[in-house]
Design an enzyme around this catalytic site. Sequence first.
Site, PDB file in Angstrom:
ATOM      1  N   ASP A  66       3.469   7.655  -3.594  1.00 23.04           N
ATOM      2  CA  ASP A  66       3.183   6.977  -2.326  1.00 23.04           C
ATOM      3  C   ASP A  66       4.405   6.921  -1.418  1.00 23.04           C
ATOM      4  O   ASP A  66       5.525   7.270  -1.832  1.00 23.04           O
ATOM      5  CB  ASP A  66       2.643   5.556  -2.583  1.00 23.04           C
ATOM      6  CG  ASP A  66       3.308   4.858  -3.766  1.00 23.04           C
ATOM      7  OD1 ASP A  66       4.487   5.169  -4.036  1.00 23.04           O
ATOM      8  OD2 ASP A  66       2.671   4.031  -4.414  1.00 23.04           O
ATOM      9  N   ASP A 135      -1.293  -7.620  -8.418  1.00 21.36           N
ATOM     10  CA  ASP A 135      -2.717  -7.690  -8.073  1.00 21.36           C
ATOM     11  C   ASP A 135      -3.519  -6.546  -8.698  1.00 21.36           C
ATOM     12  O   ASP A 135      -4.667  -6.316  -8.337  1.00 21.36           O
ATOM     13  CB  ASP A 135      -2.909  -7.720  -6.549  1.00 21.36           C
ATOM     14  CG  ASP A 135      -2.419  -6.437  -5.867  1.00 21.36           C
ATOM     15  OD1 ASP A 135      -1.963  -5.501  -6.561  1.00 21.36           O
ATOM     16  OD2 ASP A 135      -2.496  -6.356  -4.632  1.00 21.36           O
ATOM     17  N   HIS A 137      -2.798  -3.231  -8.581  1.00 20.36           N
ATOM     18  CA  HIS A 137      -2.786  -1.902  -7.949  1.00 20.36           C
ATOM     19  C   HIS A 137      -2.006  -0.897  -8.787  1.00 20.36           C
ATOM     20  O   HIS A 137      -1.071  -1.258  -9.506  1.00 20.36           O
ATOM     21  CB  HIS A 137      -2.259  -1.951  -6.500  1.00 20.36           C
ATOM     22  CG  HIS A 137      -0.809  -2.266  -6.349  1.00 20.36           C
ATOM     23  ND1 HIS A 137      -0.333  -3.255  -5.511  1.00 20.36           N
ATOM     24  CD2 HIS A 137       0.312  -1.707  -6.895  1.00 20.36           C
ATOM     25  CE1 HIS A 137       0.989  -3.278  -5.553  1.00 20.36           C
ATOM     26  NE2 HIS A 137       1.400  -2.346  -6.386  1.00 20.36           N
ATOM     27  N   GLU A 142      -4.901  -0.825  -3.512  1.00 19.11           N
ATOM     28  CA  GLU A 142      -5.077  -2.271  -3.606  1.00 19.11           C
ATOM     29  C   GLU A 142      -6.501  -2.595  -4.059  1.00 19.11           C
ATOM     30  O   GLU A 142      -7.362  -1.713  -4.072  1.00 19.11           O
ATOM     31  CB  GLU A 142      -4.780  -2.899  -2.235  1.00 19.11           C
ATOM     32  CG  GLU A 142      -3.332  -2.707  -1.752  1.00 19.11           C
ATOM     33  CD  GLU A 142      -2.323  -3.607  -2.480  1.00 19.11           C
ATOM     34  OE1 GLU A 142      -2.539  -3.953  -3.662  1.00 19.11           O
ATOM     35  OE2 GLU A 142      -1.290  -3.950  -1.867  1.00 19.11           O
TER      36      GLU A 142
END
Length: 259
Positions: A66, A135, A137, A142
């Site tokens: 990313d 969270d 990811h 996400e």
Amino acid sequence: MEIVIAPDEQAAANVVADVFEQHLRSGPTVLGLATGSSPLRTYAELIRRHREEGLSFAQAGAFLLDEYVGLPRSHPESYFSVIRREFTDHVDLDPDRVHSPHGEAEDVAAEAIAYDRAIAEAGGVDVQLLGIGTDGHIGFNEPISSLTSRTRVKTLTEQTRKDNARFFSSQEEVPRHVLTQGLGTIGEARHVVLVATGAAKAAAVAAMVEGPLAALSPASSLQLHPHATIVVDEAAATALNLADYYRFALAHKPSWQQF
Ligand code: F6R
């Protein structure tokens, strides 16, 4: 999924480095690289093995997961810069073969499509290193990311921006958008190795391994992967209900079976 519970962070990094070494010594390898804190000890160990034990990356190429949208490559926290500073500049990996999405591309949608194409043209990723967000990811997929998503632009959650504020001078400076490989893209890597350490990751790790397959927990998509190795330290393993079984399976791993 294979779950490896290592006594501490360094032991976890050594297991991940062993997996990378196994691939690198077997021939030309396309590496999938993650940034953030989780892989840092692994990269340090691989650099050590390169310097002291002759582990070579000369036959390897690499694709990052990313990149922040809008952050210049020259920015010290762009993943283009981070991976060079933390890892690839210190081994014999050809810098021209270290690929990452262009976060400053004029047409980010076209850039995303071109990135997936470049991975495919390189023959796909042989071994993909992953971290996990608090969270759930992976990459920057996400919660509620499509389980079959391709590389595309995503909006970071405020939780992720808060978690990543430590790399910037304030949370306000953390970009809101990223280009990330999709869950479908990541799932095409032939072997995925996820490393998670520390108590802050325990809930996300339990949801990934023992929760339902759900877009709300993007890392649970790895439950569909035929070759996923999850390496955690004791602190990140505390919420796993079947931890004793994972330890038992590892202790009795057949000697012929590699990671
Ligand atoms: C980074 C990436 C992210 C991180 C995750 C965990 O390239 O894709 O998924 O792996 O945010 O970050 P750390 O390791 O800093 O806790």
